[in-house]
Design a protein around this motif. Structure first.
Motif, PDB file in Angstrom:
ATOM      1  N   GLU A   1       0.831  -1.213   0.000  1.00  0.00           N
ATOM      2  CA  GLU A   1       0.000   0.000   0.000  1.00  0.00           C
ATOM      3  C   GLU A   1       0.859   1.255   0.000  1.00  0.00           C
ATOM      4  OE1 GLU A   1      -3.656   2.049   2.539  1.00  0.00           O
ATOM      5  OE2 GLU A   1      -2.867   0.081   3.122  1.00  0.00           O
ATOM      6  N   ALA A   2       1.906   1.270   0.832  1.00  0.00           N
ATOM      7  CA  ALA A   2       2.783   2.452   0.914  1.00  0.00           C
ATOM      8  C   ALA A   2       3.510   2.695  -0.404  1.00  0.00           C
ATOM      9  CB  ALA A   2       3.786   2.270   2.047  1.00  0.00           C
ATOM     10  N   ASN A   3       3.979   1.632  -1.048  1.00  0.00           N
ATOM     11  CA  ASN A   3       4.711   1.790  -2.303  1.00  0.00           C
ATOM     12  C   ASN A   3       3.799   2.214  -3.456  1.00  0.00           C
ATOM     13  OD1 ASN A   3       7.229   1.181  -1.226  1.00  0.00           O
ATOM     14  ND2 ASN A   3       7.027  -1.002  -1.598  1.00  0.00           N
ATOM     15  N   VAL A   4       2.583   1.674  -3.488  1.00  0.00           N
ATOM     16  CA  VAL A   4       1.629   2.104  -4.514  1.00  0.00           C
ATOM     17  C   VAL A   4       1.260   3.570  -4.299  1.00  0.00           C
ATOM     18  CG1 VAL A   4      -0.705   1.782  -5.436  1.00  0.00           C
ATOM     19  CG2 VAL A   4       0.718  -0.214  -4.921  1.00  0.00           C
TER      20      VAL A   4
ATOM     21  N   THR B   1       5.742  -3.055 -10.846  1.00  0.00           N
ATOM     22  CA  THR B   1       7.076  -3.013 -10.251  1.00  0.00           C
ATOM     23  C   THR B   1       7.019  -3.357  -8.773  1.00  0.00           C
ATOM     24  OG1 THR B   1       7.773  -1.320 -11.827  1.00  0.00           O
ATOM     25  CG2 THR B   1       9.089  -1.551  -9.821  1.00  0.00           C
ATOM     26  N   VAL B   2       6.032  -2.800  -8.074  1.00  0.00           N
ATOM     27  CA  VAL B   2       5.863  -3.096  -6.643  1.00  0.00           C
ATOM     28  C   VAL B   2       5.619  -4.584  -6.439  1.00  0.00           C
ATOM     29  CG1 VAL B   2       4.321  -2.788  -4.668  1.00  0.00           C
ATOM     30  CG2 VAL B   2       5.047  -0.806  -5.996  1.00  0.00           C
TER      31      VAL B   2
ATOM     32  N   ASN C   1       1.427 -11.050  -4.783  1.00  0.00           N
ATOM     33  CA  ASN C   1       1.001 -10.488  -6.064  1.00  0.00           C
ATOM     34  C   ASN C   1       0.117  -9.275  -5.823  1.00  0.00           C
ATOM     35  OD1 ASN C   1      -1.325 -10.629  -8.424  1.00  0.00           O
ATOM     36  ND2 ASN C   1       0.742 -10.990  -9.180  1.00  0.00           N
ATOM     37  N   ALA C   2       0.333  -8.223  -6.618  1.00  0.00           N
ATOM     38  CA  ALA C   2      -0.496  -7.019  -6.535  1.00  0.00           C
ATOM     39  C   ALA C   2      -0.843  -6.578  -7.948  1.00  0.00           C
ATOM     40  CB  ALA C   2       0.239  -5.902  -5.801  1.00  0.00           C
ATOM     41  N   THR C   3      -2.111  -6.323  -8.191  1.00  0.00           N
ATOM     42  CA  THR C   3      -2.559  -5.886  -9.509  1.00  0.00           C
ATOM     43  C   THR C   3      -3.571  -4.763  -9.355  1.00  0.00           C
ATOM     44  OG1 THR C   3      -4.275  -7.613  -9.511  1.00  0.00           O
ATOM     45  CG2 THR C   3      -2.207  -8.107 -10.654  1.00  0.00           C
TER      46      THR C   3
ATOM     47  N   SER D   1       1.129   4.979 -16.057  1.00  0.00           N
ATOM     48  CA  SER D   1       2.206   5.162 -15.090  1.00  0.00           C
ATOM     49  C   SER D   1       1.935   4.402 -13.807  1.00  0.00           C
ATOM     50  CB  SER D   1       2.384   6.652 -14.792  1.00  0.00           C
ATOM     51  OG  SER D   1       3.373   6.857 -13.814  1.00  0.00           O
ATOM     52  N   VAL D   2       0.690   4.467 -13.314  1.00  0.00           N
ATOM     53  CA  VAL D   2       0.355   3.783 -12.067  1.00  0.00           C
ATOM     54  C   VAL D   2       0.350   2.267 -12.258  1.00  0.00           C
ATOM     55  CG1 VAL D   2      -1.465   3.426 -10.348  1.00  0.00           C
ATOM     56  CG2 VAL D   2      -0.869   5.726 -11.087  1.00  0.00           C
ATOM     57  N   ARG D   3      -0.138   1.791 -13.413  1.00  0.00           N
ATOM     58  CA  ARG D   3      -0.117   0.350 -13.672  1.00  0.00           C
ATOM     59  C   ARG D   3       1.315  -0.179 -13.686  1.00  0.00           C
ATOM     60  NH1 ARG D   3      -4.672  -2.211 -14.776  1.00  0.00           N
ATOM     61  NH2 ARG D   3      -6.522  -0.986 -15.321  1.00  0.00           N
TER      62      ARG D   3
END
Length: 327
Positions: free
Chosen positions: A60-63, A91-92, A108-110, A84-86
């Motif tokens: 959450e912090a990195n996103v 990357t996160v 995994n985060a999407t 850019s956010v995707r």
């Protein structure tokens, strides 16, 4: 009719017992490999629960940092912002999984769906808080008709002021107001005092329910006021926070309000805020002029999954930088 001797009966009972044992082992494995969706308590009752929640906070912090960077540097179009956010979320996800795979965990985060867009209003240079018109005004409307969504949030987030010079007397105080439309009351924050060695900043908040002031010593050459987070110099300012008084930004003014500055010629520095609508204010310039307004991402939702041999945890995380009630 066939008859079974004692040996045959014994073999059948043994086979049945083995079958039951295998069944119980399978059930035990299913129970031990706990599956959680959204709710997972960090109590040590499930192996890996602390790690799952810790990695969720890191994701959450990195996103959040990725959204802030996208709004600051990739604001040209909604398509550019979303791309850019995707890329940031990918990357996160990759970096987080690499960190945990050696310990037997898969992460995994999407990005889920498209982000919710808004408008970022900012002043990057260190100047007076006046309007950007040909004839600058000290009393002006920063944003008209900010409308709250139905989820209870206040529709303004990440409202940060960095002031290098502020009025010394309360009679000349700089003020931010959230004026409720349709005859509703208004919320007002006034700032005065001094910065630097021996300086003190006063933040007074006036709401429909009363008035409260917090006073913070400022030894630094600027005052950092996080209006929506309720802090001054990263220290809690009770006048801007919830509780019995509840002076949170725009609290009590209704579902729609205008944001205005008063006595903007009495304060110098920079500021930034994001409101939850996607129409940049026509009265402001576009970046890099100052002050300006640009399209921004207000919030987005990330699907997070954490897998180990003992635990599967899935959750949707709403990420809105600078909004305390985002999750």
């Amino acid at each position: 009719m066939a008859h079974l001797n004692d040996d045959d009966r014994g073999q059948i009972i043994l086979i049945a017992a083995l079958a039951l044992a295998v069944t119980f082992i399978g059930l035990a494995l299913v129970v031990n490999s706990a599956i959680y969706t959204q709710n997972l308590a960090s109590r040590g009752e499930v192996a890996g629960s602390n790690d799952a929640l810790e990695m969720r906070a890191i994701v959450e912090a990195n996103v959040e940092r990725g959204i802030i960077a996208a709004n600051r540097y990739n604001y040209s179009t909604q398509t550019t912002l979303e791309a850019s956010v995707r890329e940031s979320v990918r990357t996160v996800s990759t970096q987080t999984e690499r960190q945990r795979v050696t310990s037997g965990a898969l992460v995994n985060a999407t990005l889920t769906g498209s982000p919710t867009y808004g408008t970022r209003i900012a002043q990057n240079d260190t100047s007076l808080f006046e309007s950007g018109e040909a004839t600058p005004s000290a009393d002006w409307m920063v944003r008209e008709r900010v409308t709250r969504p139905g989820d209870g949030t206040n529709a303004t987030r990440g409202f940060v002021i960095n002031a290098t010079d502020i009025p010394t007397d309360s009679a000349d105080a700089f003020a931010v107001t959230a004026n409720g439309t349709g005859g509703n009351p208004k919320w007002t924050m006034q700032v005065w005092g001094g910065v630097g060695p021996g300086g003190t900043v006063n933040v007074e908040v006036d709401t429909p329910s009363g008035t409260q002031t917090c006073t913070v010593p400022i030894e630094e050459p600027y005052a950092h006021i996080d209006v929506t987070d309720g802090t001054v110099q990263s220290k809690p300012c009770l006048a801007l926070q919830g509780g019995s008084f509840d002076g949170r930004f725009a609290h009590g003014v209704g579902d729609e309000y205008n944001i205005t500055y008063e006595s903007g010629d009495q304060i110098r520095g920079n500021y930034s805020l994001v409101v939850r609508d996607s129409t940049p204010a026509s009265t402001l310039d576009t970046a890099p002029a100052s002050p300006f307004s640009t399209t921004a991402i207000y919030n987005t939702t990330v699907r997070y999954r954490y897998d180990t041999s003992n635990l599967r945890y899935e959750a949707k995380i709403r990420v809105a930088p600078g909004e305390p009630d985002a999750s």
